[in-house]
Design a protein around this motif. Structure first.
Motif, short mmCIF file in Angstrom:
data_model
loop_
_atom_site.label_atom_id
_atom_site.label_comp_id
_atom_site.label_asym_id
_atom_site.label_seq_id
_atom_site.Cartn_x
_atom_site.Cartn_y
_atom_site.Cartn_z
N LEU A 1 0.81 -1.22 0.00
CA LEU A 1 0.00 0.00 0.00
C LEU A 1 0.84 1.28 0.00
O LEU A 1 0.45 2.31 -0.54
CB LEU A 1 -0.90 -0.01 1.24
CG LEU A 1 -2.03 1.01 1.31
CD1 LEU A 1 -3.18 0.52 0.43
CD2 LEU A 1 -2.51 1.18 2.73
N PHE B 1 0.21 4.89 -1.61
CA PHE B 1 0.00 6.05 -0.74
C PHE B 1 0.95 7.19 -1.09
O PHE B 1 0.54 8.34 -1.21
CB PHE B 1 0.16 5.64 0.73
CG PHE B 1 0.09 6.80 1.65
CD1 PHE B 1 -1.12 7.43 1.89
CD2 PHE B 1 1.22 7.32 2.26
CE1 PHE B 1 -1.21 8.56 2.71
CE2 PHE B 1 1.15 8.43 3.08
CZ PHE B 1 -0.07 9.05 3.30
N ARG C 1 8.98 13.96 2.69
CA ARG C 1 9.63 13.24 3.77
C ARG C 1 9.43 14.00 5.09
O ARG C 1 9.56 15.22 5.14
CB ARG C 1 11.12 13.09 3.48
CG ARG C 1 11.79 12.09 4.37
CD ARG C 1 13.06 11.59 3.73
NE ARG C 1 14.09 12.61 3.76
CZ ARG C 1 14.94 12.74 4.76
NH1 ARG C 1 14.88 11.96 5.81
NH2 ARG C 1 15.86 13.67 4.73
N CYS C 2 9.07 13.24 6.12
CA CYS C 2 8.79 13.87 7.41
C CYS C 2 10.08 13.97 8.23
O CYS C 2 10.99 13.16 8.06
CB CYS C 2 7.79 13.05 8.19
SG CYS C 2 6.23 12.84 7.34
N ILE D 1 -0.27 9.86 8.99
CA ILE D 1 -1.03 8.60 9.02
C ILE D 1 -2.50 8.91 9.31
O ILE D 1 -3.41 8.41 8.62
CB ILE D 1 -0.46 7.62 10.07
CG1 ILE D 1 0.95 7.17 9.65
CG2 ILE D 1 -1.37 6.41 10.24
CD1 ILE D 1 1.68 6.35 10.70
N ALA E 1 -3.49 9.33 5.45
CA ALA E 1 -3.69 7.92 5.09
C ALA E 1 -5.06 7.39 5.53
O ALA E 1 -5.78 6.78 4.75
CB ALA E 1 -2.57 7.07 5.69
N PHE E 2 -5.42 7.63 6.80
CA PHE E 2 -6.72 7.14 7.26
C PHE E 2 -7.86 7.80 6.50
O PHE E 2 -8.86 7.17 6.18
CB PHE E 2 -6.88 7.35 8.77
CG PHE E 2 -6.45 6.16 9.58
CD1 PHE E 2 -5.13 5.76 9.57
CD2 PHE E 2 -7.36 5.43 10.33
CE1 PHE E 2 -4.72 4.64 10.30
CE2 PHE E 2 -6.96 4.31 11.06
CZ PHE E 2 -5.65 3.92 11.04
N LEU F 1 -9.80 5.07 4.67
CA LEU F 1 -10.91 4.66 5.53
C LEU F 1 -11.97 5.76 5.70
O LEU F 1 -13.02 5.52 6.30
CB LEU F 1 -10.39 4.26 6.92
CG LEU F 1 -9.52 3.00 6.94
CD1 LEU F 1 -8.84 2.85 8.29
CD2 LEU F 1 -10.35 1.75 6.65
N ILE G 1 -1.09 -3.22 8.74
CA ILE G 1 -0.95 -2.33 7.57
C ILE G 1 -0.02 -1.16 7.91
O ILE G 1 0.91 -0.84 7.16
CB ILE G 1 -2.33 -1.79 7.10
CG1 ILE G 1 -3.21 -2.94 6.57
CG2 ILE G 1 -2.15 -0.73 6.02
CD1 ILE G 1 -4.61 -2.50 6.13
N ALA H 1 3.61 -0.61 6.19
CA ALA H 1 3.85 0.61 5.40
C ALA H 1 5.04 1.37 5.96
O ALA H 1 5.92 1.83 5.21
CB ALA H 1 2.58 1.48 5.42
N ARG I 1 15.74 8.24 3.96
CA ARG I 1 14.87 7.09 4.08
C ARG I 1 14.19 6.70 2.77
O ARG I 1 13.91 5.57 2.50
CB ARG I 1 13.81 7.35 5.15
CG ARG I 1 14.36 7.36 6.54
CD ARG I 1 13.25 7.15 7.53
NE ARG I 1 12.13 8.04 7.28
CZ ARG I 1 12.03 9.27 7.73
NH1 ARG I 1 13.00 9.76 8.45
NH2 ARG I 1 10.98 10.00 7.46
N ARG I 2 13.87 7.68 1.97
CA ARG I 2 13.26 7.36 0.67
C ARG I 2 13.50 8.49 -0.29
O ARG I 2 13.82 9.60 0.13
CB ARG I 2 11.76 7.12 0.83
CG ARG I 2 10.96 8.36 1.18
CD ARG I 2 9.49 8.05 1.14
NE ARG I 2 8.71 9.11 1.69
CZ ARG I 2 8.16 10.09 0.99
NH1 ARG I 2 8.33 10.15 -0.32
NH2 ARG I 2 7.45 11.02 1.58
C1 MYR Z 1 8.50 9.84 5.08
O1 MYR Z 1 9.10 9.08 4.32
O2 MYR Z 1 9.10 10.58 5.87
C2 MYR Z 1 6.98 9.89 5.03
C3 MYR Z 1 6.45 8.71 5.75
C4 MYR Z 1 4.96 8.58 5.59
C5 MYR Z 1 4.52 7.29 6.17
C6 MYR Z 1 3.09 7.05 5.88
C7 MYR Z 1 2.64 5.70 6.35
C8 MYR Z 1 1.28 5.38 5.79
C9 MYR Z 1 0.58 4.33 6.56
C10 MYR Z 1 -0.65 3.88 5.85
C11 MYR Z 1 -1.68 3.39 6.81
C12 MYR Z 1 -2.99 3.15 6.15
C13 MYR Z 1 -4.01 2.73 7.16
C14 MYR Z 1 -5.35 2.49 6.57
#
Ligand code: MYR
Length: 180
Positions: A55, A59, A67-68, A78, A82-83, A87, A135, A139, A178-179
């Motif tokens: 996912l 996302f 990036r956080c 999140i 994301a929620f 959802l 999840i 993620a 990180r990414r």
């Molecule tokens: C970063 O790389 O700094 C950003 C990180 C963002 C992480 C987001 C995680 C998403 C989780 C999804 C949960 C979905 C629940 C329905």
């Protein structure tokens, strides 16, 4: 000549009620297959983990979040992005410790449990929506953020709210990439 109509991205691909009822059937089947609640919880978490690892790509592409730089930012993303996206709810976020690596997502309502009044008899340790924990964990792991994710409260267990606890396990290294 008329311009081609702008097509909005198709976010709601399957009917929500069908998904929620299918999830309920999955949990019911697991309760038949496994005697111990802990085993059902583990199964749901593992299944969710697999979903989360896939996912995250969707996302990041859809949300275009940057990036956080703090765990608090990530917890907000999140909850608020994301929620909301998957959802349709926006849990409130609380930080639970001075080191600012423990957070709670407080859900007023839980769409996954919309048609469930109470836990099945003899299943008091069941974490009905444990898929969500998996999840989130999956993620986060894909962006190199190890975390413990568990239900701390559940309306299905008589609590006044449903609360998911997220504990980030490593020190957030600002310098480490990180990414992309
Ligand atoms: C970063 O790389 O700094 C950003 C990180 C963002 C992480 C987001 C995680 C998403 C989780 C999804 C949960 C979905 C629940 C329905």
């Amino acid at each position: 000549m008329s311009r081609p109509a702008y097509r909005r991205p198709e976010y709601h691909k399957i009917n929500k009620d069908l998904f929620v009822l299918t999830y309920g059937a999955l949990v019911a089947q697991l309760c038949k297959d496994y005697e111990k609640d802990e085993d059902v919880n583990k199964y749901l978490d593992t299944m969710g983990y697999g979903i989360g690892t896939r996912l995250i790509e969707d996302f990041l592409a859809r949300s275009r979040v940057r990036r956080c730089h703090s765990y608090s930012e990530i917890a907000d993303i999140i909850a608020q992005v994301a929620f909301k996206m998957y959802l349709g709810i926006t849990p409130s976020v609380t930080c639970n410790n001075a080191s600012r690596n423990e957070f709670s997502l407080i859900l007023d309502k839980n769409p996954l449990a919309e048609f469930v009044e109470e836990l099945p008899a003899g299943r008091s340790s069941l974490c009905y929506s444990n898929l969500l924990c998996g999840i989130i964990r999956g993620a986060l792991e894909m962006v190199h953020l190890a975390a413990d994710v568990t239900f701390l409260q559940d309306r299905l267990k008589g609590d006044s709210v449903t609360e998911i606890g997220i504990t980030f396990l490593k020190k957030l290294d600002e310098k480490k990439y990180r990414r992309k």
